[in-house]
Scaffold this motif. Sequence first.
Motif, PDB file in Angstrom:
ATOM      1  N   UNK A   1       1.026  -1.113  -0.075  1.00  0.00           N
ATOM      2  CA  UNK A   1       0.010  -0.106  -0.206  1.00  0.00           C
ATOM      3  C   UNK A   1       0.918   1.168  -0.113  1.00  0.00           C
ATOM      4  N   UNK A   2       0.438   2.298  -0.618  1.00  0.00           N
ATOM      5  CA  UNK A   2       1.012   3.632  -0.632  1.00  0.00           C
ATOM      6  C   UNK A   2       1.665   3.910  -1.844  1.00  0.00           C
ATOM      7  N   UNK A   3       2.223   5.211  -2.002  1.00  0.00           N
ATOM      8  CA  UNK A   3       3.120   5.298  -3.304  1.00  0.00           C
ATOM      9  C   UNK A   3       2.460   6.972  -3.910  1.00  0.00           C
ATOM     10  N   UNK A   4       3.063   7.253  -4.864  1.00  0.00           N
ATOM     11  CA  UNK A   4       2.676   8.628  -5.543  1.00  0.00           C
ATOM     12  C   UNK A   4       2.251   8.139  -6.946  1.00  0.00           C
ATOM     13  N   UNK A   5       0.797   8.904  -7.356  1.00  0.00           N
ATOM     14  CA  UNK A   5       0.573   8.803  -8.648  1.00  0.00           C
ATOM     15  C   UNK A   5       0.047  10.302  -8.947  1.00  0.00           C
ATOM     16  N   UNK A   6       0.920  10.594  -9.979  1.00  0.00           N
ATOM     17  CA  UNK A   6       0.869  12.234 -10.041  1.00  0.00           C
ATOM     18  C   UNK A   6       0.940  13.105  -9.068  1.00  0.00           C
ATOM     19  N   UNK A   7       0.396  14.168  -8.520  1.00  0.00           N
ATOM     20  CA  UNK A   7       0.371  14.859  -7.653  1.00  0.00           C
ATOM     21  C   UNK A   7      -0.191  14.304  -6.226  1.00  0.00           C
ATOM     22  N   UNK A   8      -0.598  12.969  -6.285  1.00  0.00           N
ATOM     23  CA  UNK A   8      -1.179  12.561  -5.045  1.00  0.00           C
ATOM     24  C   UNK A   8      -0.605  11.407  -4.483  1.00  0.00           C
ATOM     25  N   UNK A   9      -0.057  11.483  -3.298  1.00  0.00           N
ATOM     26  CA  UNK A   9       0.570  10.342  -2.659  1.00  0.00           C
ATOM     27  C   UNK A   9       0.152   9.858  -1.323  1.00  0.00           C
ATOM     28  N   UNK A  10       0.238   8.570  -1.056  1.00  0.00           N
ATOM     29  CA  UNK A  10      -0.345   8.155   0.185  1.00  0.00           C
ATOM     30  C   UNK A  10       1.198   7.354   0.895  1.00  0.00           C
TER      31      UNK A  10
END
Length: 193
Positions: free
Chosen positions: A85-94
């Motif tokens: 779980x987690x990571x960054x896609x474009x400008x959104x990160x978790x």
Amino acid sequence: MSIRHAVRTVVLATLLGGLPVGATTMLRTDLPQMAQTSDAVVQGVVRRVQSRWSGDNRRIVTDVEIQVTEALKGQPGGTVVVTQPGGRVGDIGQVVGGLASFSEGEEVVVFLEKRGAAAFQLSGMAQGKYQVKRTGPGAMAVPASTGDAVLIDPKTRQETTSSAKPVTLEELKASVRAAVQAQQAAPAKKGAK
């Protein structure tokens, strides 16, 4: 989610009810236990790290593709995909605490739990990753940092620290093989009684 993972999550939630909200907590696990409870243990090289939206588009997950150079337990095939779980896609990160980070080209030994037909997750979260560092004629296996995650001793149920230490790659492999052999011998001994 496997039944084993679901049961472990319920047990952790019950045991850790008094800990601060928001802290990632996990049971500390030692190397022999991790080797025995993992579905596969492999040495390999990270070929790809890619974050994406989950199938329901509610969270971000990261796929880590590892080219297997040696299977120490199980028969996972020539390539494994570890999904976290987690990571960054474009400008959104978790961000999810307690997980290992990976980079392309990195050599690793990972302890894996099956997660579907072709995917895996790390056993024990970050505890399931060792980075292989080659220096001179030998190689060291360095455990991944658990970051700010809270480790709980499974016997005392008290907060503790990781027992994992850097070892030579050959010592790590020997420990894994010994744990797997002990696990395979245990049913034979029970049947002989």
